[in-house]
Design an enzyme around this catalytic site. Structure first.
Site, PDB file in Angstrom:
ATOM      1  CE  LYS A   1      76.042  -5.576 -61.068  1.00 19.81           C
ATOM      2  NZ  LYS A   1      75.045  -5.151 -60.059  1.00 19.81           N
TER       3      LYS A   1
ATOM      4  CB  SER B   1      76.942  -5.150 -56.735  1.00 24.07           C
ATOM      5  OG  SER B   1      75.726  -5.149 -57.457  1.00 24.07           O
TER       6      SER B   1
ATOM      7  CB  SER C   1      73.476  -2.994 -56.795  1.00 22.55           C
ATOM      8  OG  SER C   1      73.770  -3.747 -55.660  1.00 22.55           O
TER       9      SER C   1
END
Lengths: 479, 107
Positions: free
Chosen positions: A80, A155, A179
């Site tokens: 990420k 997310s 997330s």
């Protein structure tokens, strides 16, 4: 070669050991697929083609010399884009850090580098990890590979989309309030939020430090356990990291789960959850009974208050935490300003998107005056109460089980005028383990209209092995 | 009685200024609504009204605000509190909220 993209880490490891293909071959196939598919899915913000191929070549050279480092050597993965990788952009999907290049590796990246894993690139996310659909990314939303009109979750939506679309073997995400688990559920794969402090947060751009955890997204529970084993360790560079008893992960996976006590939370069924998710939850409970586990019921009365608690605490921490982005040390700096104060204000106003601004302002507000007494301080009290209630639940249960989200992936833009409601509805079920620091894993358990629904298991602190055992059996039974 | 916040109570410019932001006119209305919704959601879900009209944290019916020890909060809120009390905050490097919309305050 394209059929190899869906293989598990252990299948790749076996094939690499038998020289059926090399790490350079494998990395090349993933890179080709990324080149073909990423313009549609938008899972990656940065693709590190040259460094990936160089790492793959080094892995092949080690293997040729009989010095392969284990199951992850030569395996391609993604991280990420709020996790620092030396020499690569670290954007947090924000205009503020659009061109910022990290000078160092996060500790988890170093661990995976030591294990020989090959980093393919950095994945899309909600700006500074604030969101549930990867819709607040400065680089555009990451699409759900199963239905591109729908969100991939958030997310860590880019990481989940990358794994689900076969654009990497596994991915790292971060989980503050769900997330990793919610996007894994929306994309039909596995998402682990480890025990708080089991994985070092050094090099993870902070959102809410008392809640942030680096997590793992993978195709199988076994893959998740393999990556966890390589990354869980005490890190002197992160004062909140703990020594993880990795010996607890030894032994066959999955171990027998007969007699394990799995608790369903009574209050979950009082929430606004889709019919499909209720049926899936009940189906998972039936599967556990058939596997020999004992399914019981416990009460967590504060469940309803958990999202308000999470939102207040995370926003308050974010309002302080993101103050470092001031145009001086990191990221963008506004031009044509006449004073330092004006430069701060203009840089931040131009650099941050609306979702981040809203949360920082809300966080600042509830740390002030009467709002602090009414909301922030009571959120801290409620957090303590939730921890006490969970401790009581774990006095009679080995694991808790609840849905990961209220339903399947929603349509992009569906909650444009009520984004907070969407966040509240979808994150609420994930916030129990976030607030308590307990480990949690989401796995796919059913589909409605071909869209996956996830179920999550919450375990005791540092008892990831139990989570893996039960999740692995459940994944087999439900598939 | 459970409070209901209204957008009129919020001084958005002051809140934005406390975190070193300025809002465009076009942002102000939606931000005011969103922040007000967040406040009301938190308030409604953290509290409930008991039968005698007093306000309780919505935890257990028997647990009133006064019965909750402050150190329970401190234990889990220590990281946030550390941030609040850090030197970066004290010397103004971090934009930590003053008592917005009130004189003085306890910050």
């Amino acid at each position: 070669m394209s059929d190899i993209l869906k293989r598990s880490i252990s299948e790749h490891a076996t094939a690499l050991a038998k020289k059926e293909y090399s790490s350079v071959d494998l990395t090349g196939v993933f890179l080709e697929r990324i080149e073909r598919e990423n313009s549609e899915i938008n899972a990656y913000i940065t693709v590190a083609r040259e460094s990936a191929l160089a790492s793959a070549r080094e892995s092949d050279e080690r293997r040729a010399c009989g010095e392969a480092r284990g199951a992850l050597d030569g395996i391609p993965y993604a991280a990420k884009d709020n996790i620092a990788v030396r020499g690569l952009r670290l954007s947090c999907a924000s205009r503020m850090l659009e061109n910022y290049v990290s000078p160092y590796d996060a500790s988890v990246i170093s661990s995976l580098r030591d294990a020989g894993a090959v980093l393919l690139g950095k994945t899309n996310l909600d700006e500074f990890a604030m969101g549930t659909g990867t819709e607040s990314s400065h680089f555009g939303r990451a699409k759900n590979p199963l239905d591109t009109d729908r969100v991939s979750g958030g997310s860590s939506g880019g990481s989940a989309a990358a794994v689900a679309a076969d654009l990497c073997s596994f991915a790292l995400g971060s989980d503050t309030g769900g997330s990793v688990r919610q996007p894994a559920a929306f994309c039909g794969i596995i998402g682990l939020r480890p025990t708080y402090s089991a994985l070092s947060r050094m090099g993870l751009v902070g959102f809410a430090p008392s809640l942030d955890t680096i997590g793992i997204i993978s195709r199988t529970v076994g893959d998740c356990a393999t990556v966890f084993r390589a990354t869980a360790k005490r890190d002197p560079l992160d004062s909140t990291s703990a020594h993880f008893p990795t010996e607890s992960l030894n032994g066959a996976l999955p171990a027998d789960i007969r007699g394990k006590r799995i608790a369903l939370i009574r209050e979950v069924m009082e929430l606004d959850i889709s019919e499909g998710q209720r049926i899936a939850h009940s189906r998972a409970a039936d599967a556990l009974r058939e596997l020999g586990a004992e399914v019981i019921e416990v009460s967590v009365p504060s469940l309803r208050a958990s999202y308000a608690t999470y939102y207040a605490i995370s926003s308050a921490e974010a309002s302080s935490n993101l103050a470092r982005f001031d145009g001086v040390r990191y990221g963008m700096r506004a031009d044509d300003t006449e004073s330092l104060e004006e430069m701060y204000v203009k840089s931040r106003s131009l650099g941050f998107g609306d979702e981040v601004k809203r949360r920082m302002m809300f966080g600042a507000l509830i740390l002030s005056g009467d709002y602090k007494k009414d909301i922030y301080e009571n959120a801290l009290r409620t957090r303590a109460r939730i921890n006490a209630e969970l401790a009581e639940a774990f006095s009679v249960a080995d694991l808790l089980m609840l849905p990961t989200s209220s339903g399947y992936a929603y349509r992009a833009g569906e909650f444009k005028d009520g984004l907070f409601d969407a966040h509240a509805k979808d994150d609420l079920l994930c916030t129990l383990s976030s607030l308590s620091g307990l480990p949690s894993i989401s796995l796919p358990c059913s589909t409605v209209r071909k869209l996956p629904l996830g179920i999550q298991l919450i375990g005791r602190a540092f008892e990831e092995k139990t989570l893996f055992d039960v999740a692995a059996h459940l994944q087999c039974a439900l598939n | 009685m459970i409070k209901k916040y209204s957008q009129d109570e919020l001084d958005l410019d002051a809140i934005a200024s406390s975190v070193k932001l300025e809002l465009r006119e076009s942002q102000k209305q939606s931000f005011a609504k969103d922040i007000c919704d967040m406040l009301n959601y938190c308030y409604e879900n953290l509290f409930c009204e008991s039968a005698d009209g007093t306000l309780e944290l919505s935890l257990r019916a028997s647990k009133t605000l006064g019965e909750l020890r402050d150190d329970e909060a401190v234990e889990c809120g220590c990281i946030a509190q550390m941030l609040d009390n850090s030197p970066l905050v004290q010397n103004g490097m971090i934009a930590v909220p003053k008592a917005i919309g009130s004189e003085g305050g306890d910050e």
